[in-house]
Enzyme design. Sequence first.
Site, PDB file in Angstrom:
ATOM      1  N   ALA A   1      -2.236   4.173   3.682  1.00 31.45           N
ATOM      2  CA  ALA A   1      -3.401   4.205   2.783  1.00 31.45           C
ATOM      3  C   ALA A   1      -4.473   3.195   3.206  1.00 31.45           C
ATOM      4  O   ALA A   1      -5.653   3.394   2.905  1.00 31.45           O
ATOM      5  CB  ALA A   1      -2.966   3.947   1.347  1.00 31.45           C
TER       6      ALA A   1
ATOM      7  N   SER B   1       0.864  -1.190   0.000  1.00 24.86           N
ATOM      8  CA  SER B   1       0.000   0.000   0.000  1.00 24.86           C
ATOM      9  C   SER B   1       0.893   1.229   0.000  1.00 24.86           C
ATOM     10  O   SER B   1       2.086   1.140   0.276  1.00 24.86           O
ATOM     11  CB  SER B   1      -0.861   0.022   1.264  1.00 24.86           C
ATOM     12  OG  SER B   1      -0.095   0.462   2.380  1.00 24.86           O
ATOM     13  N   ASP B   2       0.302   2.371  -0.276  1.00 22.96           N
ATOM     14  CA  ASP B   2       1.049   3.606  -0.011  1.00 22.96           C
ATOM     15  C   ASP B   2       0.937   3.895   1.496  1.00 22.96           C
ATOM     16  O   ASP B   2       0.183   3.238   2.228  1.00 22.96           O
ATOM     17  CB  ASP B   2       0.531   4.764  -0.875  1.00 22.96           C
ATOM     18  CG  ASP B   2       1.606   5.841  -1.075  1.00 22.96           C
ATOM     19  OD1 ASP B   2       2.540   5.919  -0.247  1.00 22.96           O
ATOM     20  OD2 ASP B   2       1.521   6.621  -2.048  1.00 22.96           O
ATOM     21  N   TRP B   3       1.680   4.864   1.928  1.00 21.48           N
ATOM     22  CA  TRP B   3       1.850   5.218   3.350  1.00 21.48           C
ATOM     23  C   TRP B   3       0.478   5.454   4.040  1.00 21.48           C
ATOM     24  O   TRP B   3      -0.228   6.388   3.673  1.00 21.48           O
ATOM     25  CB  TRP B   3       2.704   6.484   3.397  1.00 21.48           C
ATOM     26  CG  TRP B   3       3.083   7.007   4.721  1.00 21.48           C
ATOM     27  CD1 TRP B   3       2.272   7.692   5.586  1.00 21.48           C
ATOM     28  CD2 TRP B   3       4.368   6.936   5.342  1.00 21.48           C
ATOM     29  NE1 TRP B   3       2.978   8.041   6.699  1.00 21.48           N
ATOM     30  CE2 TRP B   3       4.275   7.597   6.580  1.00 21.48           C
ATOM     31  CE3 TRP B   3       5.599   6.386   4.972  1.00 21.48           C
ATOM     32  CZ2 TRP B   3       5.344   7.736   7.448  1.00 21.48           C
ATOM     33  CZ3 TRP B   3       6.673   6.522   5.834  1.00 21.48           C
ATOM     34  CH2 TRP B   3       6.537   7.181   7.063  1.00 21.48           C
TER      35      TRP B   3
END
Length: 739
Positions: free
Chosen positions: A288, A284-286
């Site tokens: 997210a 995932s992104d940070w």
Amino acid sequence: MLVRLGLLACFFCLVPLRICAQDPLIERRIDSLIRIMTLEEKLGQLNQLNGGWDEKTKRTALTEAQRAVVSKGLVGSFLNVQGADLTREFQRVAVEESRLGIPLMFGLDVIHGYRTVFPIPLAEASTWDPELVEQSARIAAIEAAAAGLHWTFAPMVDIARDPRWGRIAEGSGEDPYLGSMMAAARVRGFQGRSLTDSSTIVACAKHYAAYGGAEAGRDYSTVDISERTLREIYLPPFKAAVDAGALTLMSSFNEIAGIPATANRKLMTNILREEWGFKGFVVSDWTAVAELQRHGIAADKAGAAIKALTAGVDMEMVGGLYVEELPAVIRSGKLPVSVVNEAVRRVLRVKFMLGLFDNPYRNCNPDLEKKILLSPPHRETARKNAQEAIVLLQNENHLLPLNKNIGALAIIGPLARSRENLLGPWSGNGKAGDAAPLIDEIRVKVSPLTKVSYAAGCDSTFRQLEDVDEAVRIAKGADVVLLVLGETREMSGEAASRSELGLPGVQLELEKRIQSTGKPVVLVLMNGRPLAIPWEAANIPAIVETWFLGVEAGNAIASVLFGDASPSGKLPVTFPRSVGQIPLYYSHKNTGRPFDEKDKYTSKYLDISNTPLFPFGFGLSYTTFAYSGLEVSSSRSGGDALIELTVNIENTGKHNGTEVVQLYIRDEVASVTRPLKELKQFRRVRLGPEEKQTLQFTLTKNDLSFYDANMSWIFEPGWFTIFVGGNSEDVVEARIEIR
Ligand code: NOJ
């Protein structure tokens, strides 16, 4: 046993990465591990933490709290932990103190170089030179690997058509074909031929998907696009990255038509795994995963974790919801453990492919780290990339190149003296001190008799005029004025959207003061996005776009300004006249009422033309090129080739030069509307004065195909226009019917 099997696995890894991804030996080793892992240990593999911080030393460090989770096997990866010594310390705890000794993977945003900082990706895309871009990614990997890293969160392959979006700097611009070529080149560079080679790192194509389609160019904003736009424009670079062997992807922050990417099963499972056969893992992104609650599609943390994992996000970057919430969820039977097992399998597969089980310290070599970072050959490639990335936008009366024996040169603008800004956003482990300011490099370039004077003209963030009288004074006394203006590096990159696209702050005012001296002015731009600079185009005779070119920026720019190299960069993205034209891109549709000057009821503005200030693919050289003799015929070579074409290109000027020959098509009539032009191929050609070359191109069925109304990829026979030229507007063309 693990070690012995590992050696065999290494042997198999000498074959290309995609085959390796299904290596049965690796799969058996994963099976045996999964069998003995507790649920907590499994979820630990899906957990990525940010490196801890030591307040005393002001450095990333292994904190006591982190040591505890690592030694319990509750973390699979760290980001922002770098350096051969530090990564060794973390790895030792994982391998020697945790029950199963599963090695950690260390990731970092190595976006355009690690210590040797290369041009920002948008600038590298301006080279239209995938081989060179592959080399810079290779060097970034060699350096990052020597600093203990296994994984970069790059390439960013988001297509971006809105220059207000600050992250346009991190990608390859507006075009899916150019973007795909750059994506694949970077993946090849990072991952090399075999991941077991300790100079390679795992690539991560991001941000999956359509992050660049943010409404109003505002970072993290909503994306609402059709499936056609998703598949035709945003997905091709991801597919190219996967085909080149990218082993990880990052899910994006945005939603697409109501479904956040981080919970988007269609994207991450149906398309990525089922259609494309991807065998790596998705991170995932940070935070997210947690943000799914704010998106309003999960009521609580557990709901968010379930949605992300079942959609196909294998590893959670920061946030810790998987480790916190999923044990209870699985034990209550709300989610089968098989979903966790599958994600763990994907993560472990990549760790096995990296050879980490056999040599967890493969990248922890402080001697190599010292020796290799910023080595002279690395700098040399950075210089070459920087030179090729420079785009000459305007050059009236051949003002450039400048004569090295020029009598007096006035250099104005704070960016001329800056080191830090040259590195651009996301500059890895780059140090400002590694980059010489442009003014220093110019002083080296010109004759000892040349009088070089400098005045800032405004402060370093362009808020107020400073020294402006002095700037005017030195301009008046100079033969040529170099105005070095643009953006600071913080003005592009993440969370750096702008609503205006002119030069920020007081710079226009400064330009006007200098231009009114009547002296010949060269505007050297440093910036991370296309700018809307109609006043400059109308009033400044020479404009050079240099983006942020990295550690060798000063040298490269000075070489181009003084004619040691002829510029050959081409814009990978359209420059609008005004923010009001956005989105503006070359491959637009015709509409039912295409622009007609004489007819009010056609697609246009009352107050501005439809045309860009500088079109996609545009860039001048110190020499000139002429195209002629385009001949197009149906292919006789059979197979998938449908069209053969030849075209002559001639260097009609007085300098050596490199031209990027661009080939576009238009499908004239189809069952769905097609763009007026689509880039299908390009080639860099170097020619001496008066030299001429005949180029041949072949277009395949695939090049002429598109998604029909049912989103099936088809070829429809009919008439096609073929365009060849040095940018998307100035082209020679021919038509051909393919039956
Ligand atoms: C957030 C950014 O969107 C992403 O591109 C980056 O890789 C992570 N932060 C980690 O720094």
